[in-house]
Design a protein around this motif. Structure first.
Motif, mmCIF file in Angstrom:
data_model
loop_
_atom_site.group_PDB
_atom_site.id
_atom_site.type_symbol
_atom_site.label_atom_id
_atom_site.label_comp_id
_atom_site.label_asym_id
_atom_site.label_seq_id
_atom_site.Cartn_x
_atom_site.Cartn_y
_atom_site.Cartn_z
ATOM 1 N N ILE A 180 37.112 33.852 40.190
ATOM 2 C CA ILE A 180 35.874 34.307 39.569
ATOM 3 C C ILE A 180 36.053 34.167 38.071
ATOM 4 C CG2 ILE A 180 34.383 36.286 39.156
ATOM 5 C CD1 ILE A 180 35.436 37.313 41.929
ATOM 6 N N GLU A 181 35.265 33.303 37.461
ATOM 7 C CA GLU A 181 35.424 33.074 36.032
ATOM 8 C C GLU A 181 34.603 34.101 35.272
ATOM 9 O OE1 GLU A 181 34.401 28.952 35.594
ATOM 10 O OE2 GLU A 181 36.466 28.356 35.940
ATOM 11 N N THR A 182 35.293 34.967 34.580
ATOM 12 C CA THR A 182 34.598 36.033 33.888
ATOM 13 C C THR A 182 34.818 35.937 32.394
ATOM 14 O OG1 THR A 182 36.484 37.520 34.034
ATOM 15 C CG2 THR A 182 34.875 37.650 35.802
ATOM 16 N N VAL A 183 33.855 36.426 31.648
ATOM 17 C CA VAL A 183 34.030 36.583 30.216
ATOM 18 C C VAL A 183 33.772 38.039 29.870
ATOM 19 C CG1 VAL A 183 33.423 34.208 29.636
ATOM 20 C CG2 VAL A 183 31.642 35.947 29.721
ATOM 21 N N VAL A 184 34.368 38.477 28.787
ATOM 22 C CA VAL A 184 34.140 39.833 28.310
ATOM 23 C C VAL A 184 32.866 39.828 27.482
ATOM 24 C CG1 VAL A 184 35.008 41.684 26.854
ATOM 25 C CG2 VAL A 184 36.580 40.406 28.322
ATOM 26 N N GLN A 185 31.853 40.559 27.960
ATOM 27 C CA GLN A 185 30.567 40.561 27.276
ATOM 28 C C GLN A 185 30.533 41.585 26.158
ATOM 29 O OE1 GLN A 185 27.237 41.376 29.862
ATOM 30 N NE2 GLN A 185 25.742 41.272 28.215
ATOM 31 N N ARG A 186 31.133 42.730 26.409
ATOM 32 C CA ARG A 186 31.035 43.813 25.427
ATOM 33 C C ARG A 186 32.226 44.732 25.620
ATOM 34 N NH1 ARG A 186 27.683 48.955 25.638
ATOM 35 N NH2 ARG A 186 27.649 49.647 23.488
ATOM 36 N N ILE A 187 32.819 45.172 24.524
ATOM 37 C CA ILE A 187 33.902 46.142 24.578
ATOM 38 C C ILE A 187 33.475 47.367 23.789
ATOM 39 C CG2 ILE A 187 36.316 46.609 24.021
ATOM 40 C CD1 ILE A 187 36.796 43.591 24.002
ATOM 41 N N VAL A 188 33.522 48.527 24.419
ATOM 42 C CA VAL A 188 33.237 49.777 23.721
ATOM 43 C C VAL A 188 34.565 50.453 23.430
ATOM 44 C CG1 VAL A 188 32.078 52.014 23.842
ATOM 45 C CG2 VAL A 188 31.047 50.005 24.924
ATOM 46 N N ARG A 189 34.802 50.790 22.170
ATOM 47 C CA ARG A 189 36.055 51.423 21.801
ATOM 48 C C ARG A 189 35.813 52.858 21.374
ATOM 49 N NH1 ARG A 189 36.398 46.221 19.849
ATOM 50 N NH2 ARG A 189 38.058 44.976 20.786
ATOM 51 N N SER A 190 36.855 53.650 21.485
ATOM 52 C CA SER A 190 36.746 55.046 21.089
ATOM 53 C C SER A 190 37.955 55.423 20.249
ATOM 54 C CB SER A 190 36.664 55.930 22.337
ATOM 55 O OG SER A 190 36.484 57.278 21.980
ATOM 56 N N TYR B 233 36.710 44.462 46.098
ATOM 57 C CA TYR B 233 36.663 43.025 46.403
ATOM 58 C C TYR B 233 35.260 42.527 46.735
ATOM 59 C CZ TYR B 233 41.673 43.589 46.380
ATOM 60 O OH TYR B 233 42.956 43.888 46.001
ATOM 61 N N GLY B 234 34.257 43.013 45.990
ATOM 62 C CA GLY B 234 32.909 42.478 46.150
ATOM 63 C C GLY B 234 32.872 41.037 45.648
ATOM 64 N N PRO B 235 31.980 40.219 46.224
ATOM 65 C CA PRO B 235 31.923 38.815 45.808
ATOM 66 C C PRO B 235 31.055 38.632 44.553
ATOM 67 C CG PRO B 235 30.371 39.203 47.578
ATOM 68 C CD PRO B 235 31.068 40.529 47.327
ATOM 69 N N ASP B 236 31.335 37.564 43.818
ATOM 70 C CA ASP B 236 30.534 37.221 42.638
ATOM 71 C C ASP B 236 29.435 36.251 43.075
ATOM 72 O OD1 ASP B 236 29.842 37.192 39.902
ATOM 73 O OD2 ASP B 236 30.929 35.300 39.629
ATOM 74 N N VAL B 237 28.406 36.803 43.713
ATOM 75 C CA VAL B 237 27.271 36.010 44.196
ATOM 76 C C VAL B 237 25.984 36.729 43.787
ATOM 77 C CG1 VAL B 237 28.548 35.059 46.170
ATOM 78 C CG2 VAL B 237 27.291 37.214 46.432
ATOM 79 N N VAL B 238 24.904 35.977 43.644
ATOM 80 C CA VAL B 238 23.656 36.593 43.158
ATOM 81 C C VAL B 238 23.179 37.709 44.087
ATOM 82 C CG1 VAL B 238 22.920 34.536 41.901
ATOM 83 C CG2 VAL B 238 22.181 34.850 44.271
ATOM 84 N N GLU B 239 23.489 37.630 45.374
ATOM 85 C CA GLU B 239 23.069 38.664 46.333
ATOM 86 C C GLU B 239 23.787 39.996 46.087
ATOM 87 O OE1 GLU B 239 24.149 35.654 47.113
ATOM 88 O OE2 GLU B 239 22.442 34.645 48.067
#
Lengths: 304, 304
Positions: A180-190, B233-239
């Motif tokens: 699953i190719e993910t990117v970090v969209q937003r990081i909230v820091r405290s 382990y949910g899938p990365d799918v639009v559903e």
């Protein structure tokens, strides 16, 4: 004594202890019996992961940790449902919501290749990533917390799976289907200062007065008015921090709203004042930071 | 050709190019003249950082990059205000809002120790951390984007300053006063699937119908119904993905709201239906994921 979140001085990762008393004396895990050290108000600062809890899962850098309560003291089996209101469980929720680091101490567990074969071992800091309920092996509701290791400074080990930023981004080169190719969209820091400001407002948003209430706690975010870091270099002081709901935090950090010198909330597209900022009597806000933030979003416009 | 976010196959970090034509042919930076490759709709996938822009600042792992527009083509000096609506600038805002990685190519710059002494060099992927306006050295409004290097997989170099997790946490042991001890409170991640779901709704929240509008773009977050990663382990799918505002994302991810089989939004503390989930005609939601999420928050309760 104040609860310490993070490493304890003089107790490096890998230190071992003969027993719970030694752990207590070292300040690494205060309770002599309970597996979770913490409260819903402060957060949980440490846990002991021991063998014998049938629903726990240990993957090394990821631990699925079963909460407190409902166990028979002698057998370790669940005999009742667990409650999220149990102070230890509520502490782990609070640590999750605030991003507080949790010290993890592993005890002996013949079923886990990651457990020490004897004694207790301090294994470093973990983030609580999520939690949820399920019916455990013994047939009762348990609350489980997923913890992910925070990489040590200077460590050459890979980041935990769950915080992975895939460097291929959204490249169209097809990878294995399981990736699953993910990117970090937003990081909230405290920060500790942010925690103090949130405490004044008990997580009520200073802009819309909303308080987000989730299972086991309240949620808000701290917004630095003059942003931290390059090129803004705002200071981490209460005079530069607002307690906001996530929506208003996004709007404020991205220039959709800014503040007037009179601390009115201004809608950027129209320049109209929407409402007055809600301010706790103890909370002084420095107009210099307000002016800096405003200039960042209005410089060179008609309202600049 | 689809815009590729991330590394380009066969072009490792450190590759050098004789000129912009070679960069173009390699697919690393498509435009032959413009410094920013991108649009407000898609995001920006690459930038060229060259010498001669008086307001740029290069700190190696952090770059303060001046946006596009308003420059005299011959001198490189600002002669007009810059606009955030310029496609390149809007592209960088979109990349910031979505967390899309930006390829950075450095050109020759005698003033920067981080620039190559000749040719153009691909220096890897950066995140757009923030942006804002100021009056530049030439007296006109410029928009500046702060970019931070995304650590390479397996890299032993320290994480960029701005994504640092201080491992001392909130420990009371006093550090140097200049150190701001921060923890990561929340990380929002995105995937290509999430991008597709957001496009259907044009960033409108499926629960409250709010669309957050900020300077230069719209903002929403993708929520996986059955969570990604261990132990769900949910899938990365639009559903399995919803388009939500940040507030409802926090509430949904932490069990304050869940969905009925009829896709009504249920308030967890009361069990009351609040409203129907808003659903785009193209968006099928799989009831299995909905049931999984609901069980995670209701198991063993009266409403379980």
């Amino acid at each position: 004594m104040a609860r310490i979140f993070g490493h304890i001085k003089g107790q490096p990762v890998g230190t071992t202890y003969n027993n719970r008393r030694e752990l207590h004396d070292a300040g690494v895990h205060a309770p002599l019996q309970a597996g979770i050290s913490g409260t819903g108000k402060e957060g949980a600062d440490s846990i002991v992961v021991s063998g014998g809890y049938v629903d726990d899962e240990d993957y090394g850098d990821t631990i699925v940790y079963t909460g407190h309560g409902g166990r028979d003291a002698n057998t370790g089996r669940q005999v009742r449902n667990q409650e999220l209101s149990d102070p230890g469980n509520a502490g782990l929720v609070r640590s999750e919501l605030e991003g507080l680091p949790v010290r993890v101490i592993r005890g002996r567990n013949p079923d886990s290749p990651y457990a020490p074969t004897s004694r207790l071992r301090y294994d470093g800091l973990f983030r609580v990533e999520s939690h949820g309920a399920k019916v455990g092996i013994d047939g009762y509701r348990i609350w489980q917390f997923t913890l992910a290791k925070i990489p040590e400074e200077g460590s050459t080990t890979a980041a935990p799976r769950s915080s992975q930023t895939t460097l291929e981004g959204f490249a169209d080169t097809p990878g294995p289907p399981s990736v699953i190719e993910t990117v970090v969209q937003r990081i909230v820091r405290s920060t500790k200062v942010v925690q103090q400001v949130k405490a004044w407002y008990n997580h009520e948003c200073q802009i819309c007065r909303l308080t987000l209430s989730v299972a086991g706690g309240l949620y808000s975010e701290g917004a630095h008015i003059q942003a931290l870091g390059s090129p803004h270099y705002g200071p981490d002081v209460v005079e530069n921090v607002l307690c906001l709901c996530p929506n208003d935090h996004v709007l404020f950090d991205n220039g959709a709203i800014y503040l007037s010198d009179e601390l009115k909330v201004i809608d950027a597209p129209t320049g109209e004042a929407k409402s007055a900022l809600f301010i706790h009597p103890s909370h002084r806000i420095d107009p210099r930071y307000v002016a800096y933030h405003r200039a960042r979003w209005t410089t060179g416009t008609a309202r600049g």
